[in-house]
Design an enzyme around this catalytic site. Structure first.
Site, PDB file in Angstrom:
ATOM      1  N   GLU A   1     -13.500  -8.653  -8.115  1.00  0.00           N
ATOM      2  CA  GLU A   1     -13.469  -9.530  -6.931  1.00  0.00           C
ATOM      3  C   GLU A   1     -14.407 -10.696  -7.204  1.00  0.00           C
ATOM      4  O   GLU A   1     -15.581 -10.505  -7.502  1.00  0.00           O
ATOM      5  CB  GLU A   1     -13.885  -8.749  -5.673  1.00  0.00           C
ATOM      6  CG  GLU A   1     -14.047  -9.577  -4.424  1.00  0.00           C
ATOM      7  CD  GLU A   1     -12.832 -10.440  -4.057  1.00  0.00           C
ATOM      8  OE1 GLU A   1     -11.716  -9.914  -3.964  1.00  0.00           O
ATOM      9  OE2 GLU A   1     -13.022 -11.667  -3.882  1.00  0.00           O
TER      10      GLU A   1
ATOM     11  N   SER B   1      -6.693  -1.992  -0.863  1.00  0.00           N
ATOM     12  CA  SER B   1      -6.241  -1.235  -2.042  1.00  0.00           C
ATOM     13  C   SER B   1      -7.368  -0.404  -2.672  1.00  0.00           C
ATOM     14  O   SER B   1      -7.113   0.741  -3.086  1.00  0.00           O
ATOM     15  CB  SER B   1      -5.582  -2.159  -3.066  1.00  0.00           C
ATOM     16  OG  SER B   1      -6.374  -3.296  -3.333  1.00  0.00           O
TER      17      SER B   1
ATOM     18  N   ASP C   1     -13.467 -12.623 -13.042  1.00  0.00           N
ATOM     19  CA  ASP C   1     -12.167 -13.228 -12.798  1.00  0.00           C
ATOM     20  C   ASP C   1     -11.078 -12.198 -13.129  1.00  0.00           C
ATOM     21  O   ASP C   1     -10.954 -11.761 -14.270  1.00  0.00           O
ATOM     22  CB  ASP C   1     -12.020 -14.467 -13.701  1.00  0.00           C
ATOM     23  CG  ASP C   1     -10.776 -15.258 -13.355  1.00  0.00           C
ATOM     24  OD1 ASP C   1      -9.799 -14.666 -12.840  1.00  0.00           O
ATOM     25  OD2 ASP C   1     -10.779 -16.480 -13.595  1.00  0.00           O
ATOM     26  N   GLY C   2     -10.316 -11.855 -12.103  1.00  0.00           N
ATOM     27  CA  GLY C   2      -9.292 -10.828 -12.284  1.00  0.00           C
ATOM     28  C   GLY C   2      -8.254 -11.187 -13.330  1.00  0.00           C
ATOM     29  O   GLY C   2      -7.668 -10.312 -13.966  1.00  0.00           O
TER      30      GLY C   2
ATOM     31  N   HIS D   1      -7.585  -8.165  -8.150  1.00  0.00           N
ATOM     32  CA  HIS D   1      -7.957  -8.993  -6.988  1.00  0.00           C
ATOM     33  C   HIS D   1      -8.171  -8.015  -5.828  1.00  0.00           C
ATOM     34  O   HIS D   1      -7.263  -7.795  -5.017  1.00  0.00           O
ATOM     35  CB  HIS D   1      -6.855  -9.995  -6.653  1.00  0.00           C
ATOM     36  CG  HIS D   1      -6.619 -11.021  -7.716  1.00  0.00           C
ATOM     37  ND1 HIS D   1      -6.032 -10.715  -8.926  1.00  0.00           N
ATOM     38  CD2 HIS D   1      -6.890 -12.355  -7.751  1.00  0.00           C
ATOM     39  CE1 HIS D   1      -5.960 -11.823  -9.660  1.00  0.00           C
ATOM     40  NE2 HIS D   1      -6.478 -12.822  -8.974  1.00  0.00           N
TER      41      HIS D   1
ATOM     42  N   HIS E   1       0.821  -1.208   0.000  1.00  0.00           N
ATOM     43  CA  HIS E   1       0.000   0.000   0.000  1.00  0.00           C
ATOM     44  C   HIS E   1       0.860   1.267   0.000  1.00  0.00           C
ATOM     45  O   HIS E   1       0.458   2.297  -0.550  1.00  0.00           O
ATOM     46  CB  HIS E   1      -0.986  -0.032   1.178  1.00  0.00           C
ATOM     47  CG  HIS E   1      -2.017  -1.111   1.016  1.00  0.00           C
ATOM     48  ND1 HIS E   1      -2.718  -1.652   2.065  1.00  0.00           N
ATOM     49  CD2 HIS E   1      -2.459  -1.778  -0.101  1.00  0.00           C
ATOM     50  CE1 HIS E   1      -3.543  -2.589   1.611  1.00  0.00           C
ATOM     51  NE2 HIS E   1      -3.399  -2.687   0.304  1.00  0.00           N
TER      52      HIS E   1
ATOM     53  N   ASP F   1      -2.850  -8.663  -7.363  1.00  0.00           N
ATOM     54  CA  ASP F   1      -2.534  -9.042  -5.984  1.00  0.00           C
ATOM     55  C   ASP F   1      -3.320 -10.305  -5.613  1.00  0.00           C
ATOM     56  O   ASP F   1      -4.260 -10.259  -4.818  1.00  0.00           O
ATOM     57  CB  ASP F   1      -2.925  -7.847  -5.075  1.00  0.00           C
ATOM     58  CG  ASP F   1      -2.655  -8.106  -3.616  1.00  0.00           C
ATOM     59  OD1 ASP F   1      -1.830  -8.981  -3.290  1.00  0.00           O
ATOM     60  OD2 ASP F   1      -3.280  -7.410  -2.780  1.00  0.00           O
TER      61      ASP F   1
HETATM   62  C1  SAM Z   1      -4.766 -10.597  -1.443  1.00  0.00           C
HETATM   63  S1  SAM Z   1      -6.473 -10.319  -1.548  1.00  0.00           S
HETATM   64  C2  SAM Z   1      -6.572  -8.710  -2.211  1.00  0.00           C
HETATM   65  C3  SAM Z   1      -6.149  -7.591  -1.306  1.00  0.00           C
HETATM   66  C4  SAM Z   1      -6.291  -6.219  -1.893  1.00  0.00           C
HETATM   67  N1  SAM Z   1      -5.669  -6.126  -3.212  1.00  0.00           N
HETATM   68  C5  SAM Z   1      -5.708  -5.170  -0.976  1.00  0.00           C
HETATM   69  O1  SAM Z   1      -4.526  -4.788  -1.150  1.00  0.00           O
HETATM   70  O2  SAM Z   1      -6.421  -4.689  -0.104  1.00  0.00           O
HETATM   71  C6  SAM Z   1      -6.958 -11.313  -2.912  1.00  0.00           C
HETATM   72  C7  SAM Z   1      -8.446 -11.280  -3.249  1.00  0.00           C
HETATM   73  O3  SAM Z   1      -8.606 -11.888  -4.533  1.00  0.00           O
HETATM   74  C8  SAM Z   1      -9.864 -12.568  -4.555  1.00  0.00           C
HETATM   75  N2  SAM Z   1      -9.786 -13.518  -5.673  1.00  0.00           N
HETATM   76  C9  SAM Z   1      -9.292 -14.784  -5.704  1.00  0.00           C
HETATM   77  N3  SAM Z   1      -9.278 -15.263  -6.960  1.00  0.00           N
HETATM   78  C10 SAM Z   1      -9.749 -14.270  -7.760  1.00  0.00           C
HETATM   79  C11 SAM Z   1      -9.935 -14.143  -9.156  1.00  0.00           C
HETATM   80  N4  SAM Z   1      -9.609 -15.138  -9.990  1.00  0.00           N
HETATM   81  N5  SAM Z   1     -10.425 -12.988  -9.630  1.00  0.00           N
HETATM   82  C12 SAM Z   1     -10.732 -11.948  -8.797  1.00  0.00           C
HETATM   83  N6  SAM Z   1     -10.591 -12.017  -7.463  1.00  0.00           N
HETATM   84  C13 SAM Z   1     -10.093 -13.156  -6.943  1.00  0.00           C
HETATM   85  C14 SAM Z   1      -9.980 -13.160  -3.187  1.00  0.00           C
HETATM   86  O4  SAM Z   1     -11.340 -13.440  -2.866  1.00  0.00           O
HETATM   87  C15 SAM Z   1      -9.352 -12.048  -2.307  1.00  0.00           C
HETATM   88  O5  SAM Z   1     -10.361 -11.191  -1.833  1.00  0.00           O
END
Ligand code: SAM
Length: 283
Positions: free
Chosen positions: A120, A102, A145-146, A41, A18, A166
């Site tokens: 997400e 984020s 899907d990210g 993500h 961050h 992320d």
């Molecule tokens: C490490 S966390 C993200 C933290 C965030 N970027 C932050 O800095 O506050 C990862 C997130 O990705 C989500 N996730 C997992 N696979 C995903 C995908 N294929 N596409 C989008 N989101 C996904 C999870 O549910 C989780 O909430």
């Protein structure tokens, strides 16, 4: 998908990521033209560090809480001000132990002309994220899907911006997916800034990842890593890394100053290690 970021919000890895995110957006804001952030993500957007998940691990006590409580040297304090001021402002507004993920941090630093896309895939997390975004007209939350965001949303209309990837690293193959996504992002948006986060846990996997990223041969790739634990384990995070493609030219020095000041505060041995170096330069 079992990962819930609420257990880890505000930990040393989050602080490092961050802090870098805030420096990139602060740099972007020096020019009036709009930028776009694509956060593949995104997580829940906003966290309560006094909630049961965060309290169970106590990870934020070794991260953001130590940094907020510290009397930092002036150069680091100045560079961290946009990030830490955003955390303090959120706490004044929403409660003493709130922490911005984020999405909330990016929105706090963004200007009216900037745009934000948050992906997400977890249903409950996405609902929380929508609440955190609160109908902000600058932002869109996608239940998408990210990993598909690179193809779907790059290049951004603004032709300026940041792609943040992320992932939770709960499935095998995520290091490989990061490399593929980085290559694809550069093909679609060569001037864009891309920030990848990765865990330092399995050192062989990290070594192979760094090599694979360097082998892409893309110009201007910065590596930023910290170690906050000397205990090496395949299951526990001992450090955290970022690869940044096309970083602001100031970022390497800024991250060195910031991390040299805060890593010892967050490290279990009171020292920690900081590595900031170019994987590739020029271009
Ligand atoms: C490490 S966390 C993200 C933290 C965030 N970027 C932050 O800095 O506050 C990862 C997130 O990705 C989500 N996730 C997992 N696979 C995903 C995908 N294929 N596409 C989008 N989101 C996904 C999870 O549910 C989780 O909430």
């Amino acid at each position: 998908m079992n990962y819930r970021h609420a257990f880890h919000a505000g930990n040393p890895a989050d602080v490092m990521k961050h802090a870098a995110l805030a420096r990139v957006l602060t740099y972007f804001a020096k020019k009036d033209n709009a930028y776009r952030v694509v956060d593949t993500h995104a997580g829940a957007g906003l966290y309560d560090l006094a909630g049961t998940s965060a309290m169970k691990t106590g990870e934020a006590d070794e991260g953001i809480e130590r940094v907020l409580a510290a009397d930092l040297p002036a150069p680091a304090a100045e560079l961290l001000a946009p990030y830490l001021d955003a955390v303090r402002a959120l706490r004044r507004e929403a409660g003493a132990r709130r922490y911005p993920g984020s999405p909330a941090l990016a929105l706090a630093l963004g200007r009216p002309q900037d745009r934000f896309l948050f992906c997400e895939l977890h249903g409950e997390e996405r609902q929380k994220l929508e609440k955190a975004v609160g109908g902000d007209p600058r932002a869109k939350v996608l239940f998408q899907d990210g990993w598909h965001a690179v193809g779907a949303h790059l290049p951004p209309r603004e032709r300026r911006g940041l792609l943040l990837i992320d992932p939770p690293f709960e499935e095998p193959g995520e290091f490989g997916r990061l490399v593929t996504a980085l290559k694809a992002a550069h093909e679609r948006f060569a001037t864009g800034t891309v920030m990848l986060w990765y865990p330092i846990k399995d050192l062989m996997a990290v070594d192979a990842f760094r090599r694979d990223v360097a082998r892409l041969g893309l110009p201007k790739m910065l590596k930023v890593e910290i170690d906050f634990s000397e205990v090496r384990s395949l299951t526990q995070l001992s450090g955290s890394g970022l690869i940044i493609l096309n970083p602001p030219f100031t970022l390497a020095d800024e991250m060195r100053t910031i991390l040299t000041a805060i890593t010892p505060l967050m490290a279990r041995d009171g020292k920690g290690r900081v590595r900031v170096s170019w994987l590739t330069q020029g271009g």
